[in-house]
Design a protein around this motif. Structure first.
Motif, PDB file in Angstrom:
ATOM      1  N   GLY A   1       0.799  -1.213   0.000  1.00  0.00           N
ATOM      2  CA  GLY A   1       0.000   0.000   0.000  1.00  0.00           C
ATOM      3  C   GLY A   1       0.829   1.259   0.000  1.00  0.00           C
ATOM      4  O   GLY A   1       2.008   1.260   0.373  1.00  0.00           O
TER       5      GLY A   1
ATOM      6  N   LEU B   1       0.199   4.615  -5.213  1.00  0.00           N
ATOM      7  CA  LEU B   1       0.941   3.402  -5.515  1.00  0.00           C
ATOM      8  C   LEU B   1       1.934   3.576  -6.653  1.00  0.00           C
ATOM      9  O   LEU B   1       3.022   2.987  -6.629  1.00  0.00           O
ATOM     10  CB  LEU B   1      -0.038   2.279  -5.877  1.00  0.00           C
ATOM     11  CG  LEU B   1      -0.660   1.511  -4.719  1.00  0.00           C
ATOM     12  CD1 LEU B   1      -1.843   0.694  -5.213  1.00  0.00           C
ATOM     13  CD2 LEU B   1       0.363   0.606  -4.052  1.00  0.00           C
ATOM     14  N   ASP B   2       1.577   4.360  -7.666  1.00  0.00           N
ATOM     15  CA  ASP B   2       2.462   4.496  -8.815  1.00  0.00           C
ATOM     16  C   ASP B   2       3.368   5.719  -8.734  1.00  0.00           C
ATOM     17  O   ASP B   2       3.928   6.152  -9.745  1.00  0.00           O
ATOM     18  CB  ASP B   2       1.683   4.488 -10.131  1.00  0.00           C
ATOM     19  CG  ASP B   2       0.572   5.528 -10.189  1.00  0.00           C
ATOM     20  OD1 ASP B   2       0.284   6.152  -9.143  1.00  0.00           O
ATOM     21  OD2 ASP B   2      -0.018   5.720 -11.269  1.00  0.00           O
TER      22      ASP B   2
ATOM     23  N   LEU C   1       6.498   0.356  -7.883  1.00  0.00           N
ATOM     24  CA  LEU C   1       5.424  -0.571  -8.242  1.00  0.00           C
ATOM     25  C   LEU C   1       5.797  -1.481  -9.416  1.00  0.00           C
ATOM     26  O   LEU C   1       5.497  -2.683  -9.376  1.00  0.00           O
ATOM     27  CB  LEU C   1       4.143   0.203  -8.550  1.00  0.00           C
ATOM     28  CG  LEU C   1       2.917  -0.646  -8.910  1.00  0.00           C
ATOM     29  CD1 LEU C   1       2.554  -1.595  -7.785  1.00  0.00           C
ATOM     30  CD2 LEU C   1       1.727   0.254  -9.262  1.00  0.00           C
TER      31      LEU C   1
ATOM     32  N   PHE D   1      -3.433  -4.579  -3.414  1.00  0.00           N
ATOM     33  CA  PHE D   1      -2.821  -3.264  -3.538  1.00  0.00           C
ATOM     34  C   PHE D   1      -3.828  -2.210  -3.095  1.00  0.00           C
ATOM     35  O   PHE D   1      -4.967  -2.198  -3.586  1.00  0.00           O
ATOM     36  CB  PHE D   1      -2.412  -2.989  -4.991  1.00  0.00           C
ATOM     37  CG  PHE D   1      -1.364  -3.925  -5.520  1.00  0.00           C
ATOM     38  CD1 PHE D   1      -0.019  -3.610  -5.414  1.00  0.00           C
ATOM     39  CD2 PHE D   1      -1.723  -5.128  -6.118  1.00  0.00           C
ATOM     40  CE1 PHE D   1       0.953  -4.468  -5.897  1.00  0.00           C
ATOM     41  CE2 PHE D   1      -0.761  -6.001  -6.611  1.00  0.00           C
ATOM     42  CZ  PHE D   1       0.584  -5.666  -6.491  1.00  0.00           C
ATOM     43  N   TYR D   2      -3.435  -1.340  -2.180  1.00  0.00           N
ATOM     44  CA  TYR D   2      -4.327  -0.251  -1.794  1.00  0.00           C
ATOM     45  C   TYR D   2      -3.608   1.090  -1.949  1.00  0.00           C
ATOM     46  O   TYR D   2      -2.401   1.192  -1.782  1.00  0.00           O
ATOM     47  CB  TYR D   2      -4.877  -0.436  -0.379  1.00  0.00           C
ATOM     48  CG  TYR D   2      -3.882  -0.233   0.743  1.00  0.00           C
ATOM     49  CD1 TYR D   2      -3.648   1.040   1.279  1.00  0.00           C
ATOM     50  CD2 TYR D   2      -3.202  -1.312   1.298  1.00  0.00           C
ATOM     51  CE1 TYR D   2      -2.745   1.222   2.316  1.00  0.00           C
ATOM     52  CE2 TYR D   2      -2.307  -1.141   2.334  1.00  0.00           C
ATOM     53  CZ  TYR D   2      -2.081   0.131   2.841  1.00  0.00           C
ATOM     54  OH  TYR D   2      -1.191   0.315   3.864  1.00  0.00           O
TER      55      TYR D   2
ATOM     56  N   LEU E   1      -4.065   5.245  -7.795  1.00  0.00           N
ATOM     57  CA  LEU E   1      -3.301   4.978  -9.015  1.00  0.00           C
ATOM     58  C   LEU E   1      -3.642   6.052 -10.037  1.00  0.00           C
ATOM     59  O   LEU E   1      -4.801   6.180 -10.440  1.00  0.00           O
ATOM     60  CB  LEU E   1      -3.647   3.605  -9.596  1.00  0.00           C
ATOM     61  CG  LEU E   1      -2.956   2.361  -9.032  1.00  0.00           C
ATOM     62  CD1 LEU E   1      -3.516   1.113  -9.701  1.00  0.00           C
ATOM     63  CD2 LEU E   1      -1.456   2.434  -9.220  1.00  0.00           C
TER      64      LEU E   1
ATOM     65  N   LEU F   1      -1.205  -1.871 -13.247  1.00  0.00           N
ATOM     66  CA  LEU F   1      -1.270  -3.275 -12.839  1.00  0.00           C
ATOM     67  C   LEU F   1      -1.719  -4.195 -13.976  1.00  0.00           C
ATOM     68  O   LEU F   1      -1.933  -5.389 -13.761  1.00  0.00           O
ATOM     69  CB  LEU F   1      -2.221  -3.436 -11.649  1.00  0.00           C
ATOM     70  CG  LEU F   1      -1.823  -2.721 -10.354  1.00  0.00           C
ATOM     71  CD1 LEU F   1      -2.943  -2.831  -9.315  1.00  0.00           C
ATOM     72  CD2 LEU F   1      -0.527  -3.292  -9.791  1.00  0.00           C
TER      73      LEU F   1
ATOM     74  N   HIS G   1      -4.681 -10.832  -8.166  1.00  0.00           N
ATOM     75  CA  HIS G   1      -4.570  -9.589  -7.400  1.00  0.00           C
ATOM     76  C   HIS G   1      -5.869  -8.808  -7.425  1.00  0.00           C
ATOM     77  O   HIS G   1      -6.773  -9.084  -8.228  1.00  0.00           O
ATOM     78  CB  HIS G   1      -3.448  -8.710  -7.961  1.00  0.00           C
ATOM     79  CG  HIS G   1      -3.737  -8.189  -9.343  1.00  0.00           C
ATOM     80  ND1 HIS G   1      -3.550  -8.942 -10.489  1.00  0.00           N
ATOM     81  CD2 HIS G   1      -4.204  -6.976  -9.774  1.00  0.00           C
ATOM     82  CE1 HIS G   1      -3.869  -8.241 -11.549  1.00  0.00           C
ATOM     83  NE2 HIS G   1      -4.286  -7.046 -11.149  1.00  0.00           N
TER      84      HIS G   1
ATOM     85  N   HIS H   1      -7.044  -4.461  -6.685  1.00  0.00           N
ATOM     86  CA  HIS H   1      -6.699  -3.097  -6.287  1.00  0.00           C
ATOM     87  C   HIS H   1      -7.915  -2.495  -5.601  1.00  0.00           C
ATOM     88  O   HIS H   1      -8.984  -2.361  -6.204  1.00  0.00           O
ATOM     89  CB  HIS H   1      -6.302  -2.253  -7.499  1.00  0.00           C
ATOM     90  CG  HIS H   1      -6.077  -0.812  -7.169  1.00  0.00           C
ATOM     91  ND1 HIS H   1      -6.614   0.222  -7.912  1.00  0.00           N
ATOM     92  CD2 HIS H   1      -5.397  -0.226  -6.142  1.00  0.00           C
ATOM     93  CE1 HIS H   1      -6.255   1.379  -7.375  1.00  0.00           C
ATOM     94  NE2 HIS H   1      -5.524   1.135  -6.313  1.00  0.00           N
ATOM     95  N   THR H   2      -7.768  -2.136  -4.342  1.00  0.00           N
ATOM     96  CA  THR H   2      -8.921  -1.665  -3.561  1.00  0.00           C
ATOM     97  C   THR H   2      -9.152  -0.166  -3.659  1.00  0.00           C
ATOM     98  O   THR H   2     -10.185   0.333  -3.229  1.00  0.00           O
ATOM     99  CB  THR H   2      -8.728  -2.007  -2.074  1.00  0.00           C
ATOM    100  OG1 THR H   2      -7.669  -1.198  -1.540  1.00  0.00           O
ATOM    101  CG2 THR H   2      -8.397  -3.474  -1.893  1.00  0.00           C
TER     102      THR H   2
END
Length: 412
Positions: free
Chosen positions: A246, A250-251, A257, A282-283, A286, A292, A299, A301-302
């Motif tokens: 997290g 993220l990016d 990442l 992944f939190y 983005l 991703l 996976h 992404h939340t």
């Protein structure tokens, strides 16, 4: 003892969150502590806002516009540097007037200028400045990355005119900070990790200054090691072995990442038995929705997780907390994951060694995808004892012990 903590915000950003925690740790230790901010997001009555909305906005825009004009009008790098050429005169504020000590935190984007810091020191109050990144000992940038300019005197900065000008804003910032530190020998600089302190002591600006290491206060007692069956983010499958990574963004290139994606792809190809029973979670925000897209590992992404109760439950369900950052002062996600019993897999590019003992309470890797992949496999095959992980964090970062260290620093 009356203490006022100065930060741009109360809850927006890592430095703000840990400063807010420190304020309450000091209050629990018996100090009359309050917080003064430009931007207030919570409803804590101990947090006070300075100035008016118009004034705060004007100061923020002034600094950003000045940087924008000197960086070739490049929005991508607009927030990678700060110059602190404008801000409030805090010596006039009632909270500061009545304080025995002032603890400066992340003060940029119009909160306090370097001249304002100098006035605070000259006012006779005890001033402690907590460094959450490298900005206090560089000319302008928050993370020097592979640049060693701060070891000498900055200038030719990549963030200003593509490094073509020697006397750029970074050189001017370096000169202003040299003037500030040379006239403020009584001010104590606090680094939140041993790595950051080492960088500060090596740099030209703080080489001869009092630099101490005091970690961020962490409320370990709020984190638990076994799931309680409360809410978790949509799409997270707690029947799987969870690998959690997290960040606020993220990016952000700092977070590495792409390296995490490549490492998980290596793991999916080389250990399909692990991939079949795992899920990477992944939190965080983005900006690039395709970041991703190339991930072959199962996976989800939340998005951003704002509810701390949800985050605590997610970590309690997880087995591994992953950090692939290129640089990290003291990674909060690793601390949170360990406090919940997770086994950390992290690069060693920063303050991670203050948290993780490699091979004992987690894995510190060189940062290449193959090494990270192998460390994740080891963490899944041989996870650390969850209760021991929690106790390690409670002993190293417990709020009462950290508050005591700050009180001692104020009194000495």
């Amino acid at each position: 003892m009356k203490v006022v903590l100065i930060c741009n915000s109360d809850l927006n950003g890592g430095a703000a969150v840990v400063t807010h925690r420190l304020m309450h740790a000091l209050r629990d230790a018996g100090a009359d502590a309050s917080m003064l901010v430009m931007n207030k997001y919570g409803d804590d009555p101990c947090v006070h806002v300075i100035g008016t909305g118009v004034g705060r906005r004007a100061r923020f825009l002034w600094e950003r516009a000045w940087i924008f004009a000197h960086n070739g009008f490049d929005r991508a790098d607009l927030f990678k540097v700060s110059i602190a050429d404008t801000g409030y005169d805090l010596t006039r504020h009632p909270l500061v007037k009545g304080a025995d000590a002032v603890i400066l935190s992340w003060i940029n984007q119009g909160m306090v200028s370097l001249g304002g810091v100098r006035r605070l020191v000259s006012s006779g109050r005890r001033v402690i400045w907590v460094m959450h990144d490298m900005w206090c000992f560089t000319g302008a940038c928050h993370h020097a990355l592979d640049c060693t300019g701060y070891l000498e005197r900055c200038g030719n900065c990549r963030y200003f005119r593509n490094g073509r000008v020697e006397n750029d804003l970074s050189r001017r910032g370096w000169k202003e900070k040299r003037k500030l530190y040379s006239s403020s020998p009584s001010m104590t600089m606090v680094a939140v990790s041993s790595w950051l302190a080492g960088c500060a002591r090596a740099g030209s600006l703080l080489r001869d200054h009092d630099v101490r290491v005091i970690h961020n206060a962490f409320p370990a007692d709020l984190f638990y090691t076994e799931p309680r069956g409360t809410a978790i983010p949509a799409g997270v499958d707690c029947s799987k072995t969870l690998i959690v990574m997290g960040a606020a963004r993220l990016d952000d290139p700092i977070k590495g990442l792409p390296t995490a994606v490549e490492a998980l792809n290596v793991l999916a190809r080389e250990r399909p038995d692990i991939a079949g029973r795992c899920q990477a979670v992944f939190y965080g925000d983005l900006r690039d929705a395709s970041a991703l897209a190339g991930l072959e590992f199962p996976h989800v992404h939340t998005g951003r997780i704002s509810d701390q109760a949800v985050l605590r439950e997610l970590f309690a369900c997880a087995t591994v907390v992953l950090s692939t950052s290129r640089f990290e002062t003291l990674p909060g996600t690793v601390i949170e994951g360990m406090a919940s019993g997770c086994t950390p897999v992290t690069t060693g590019n920063g303050g991670q060694r203050d948290i993780v003992t490699d091979g004992d309470t987690g894995y510190i890797t060189a940062g290449d995808p193959s090494g990270i992949s192998g460390a994740i496999a080891s963490a899944i095959d041989h996870p650390c004892d969850r209760q021991i992980q929690h106790r390690v964090i409670a002993s190293r970062f417990g709020a009462s012990a950290i508050a005591r260290q700050f009180i001692d620093a104020i009194q000495t």
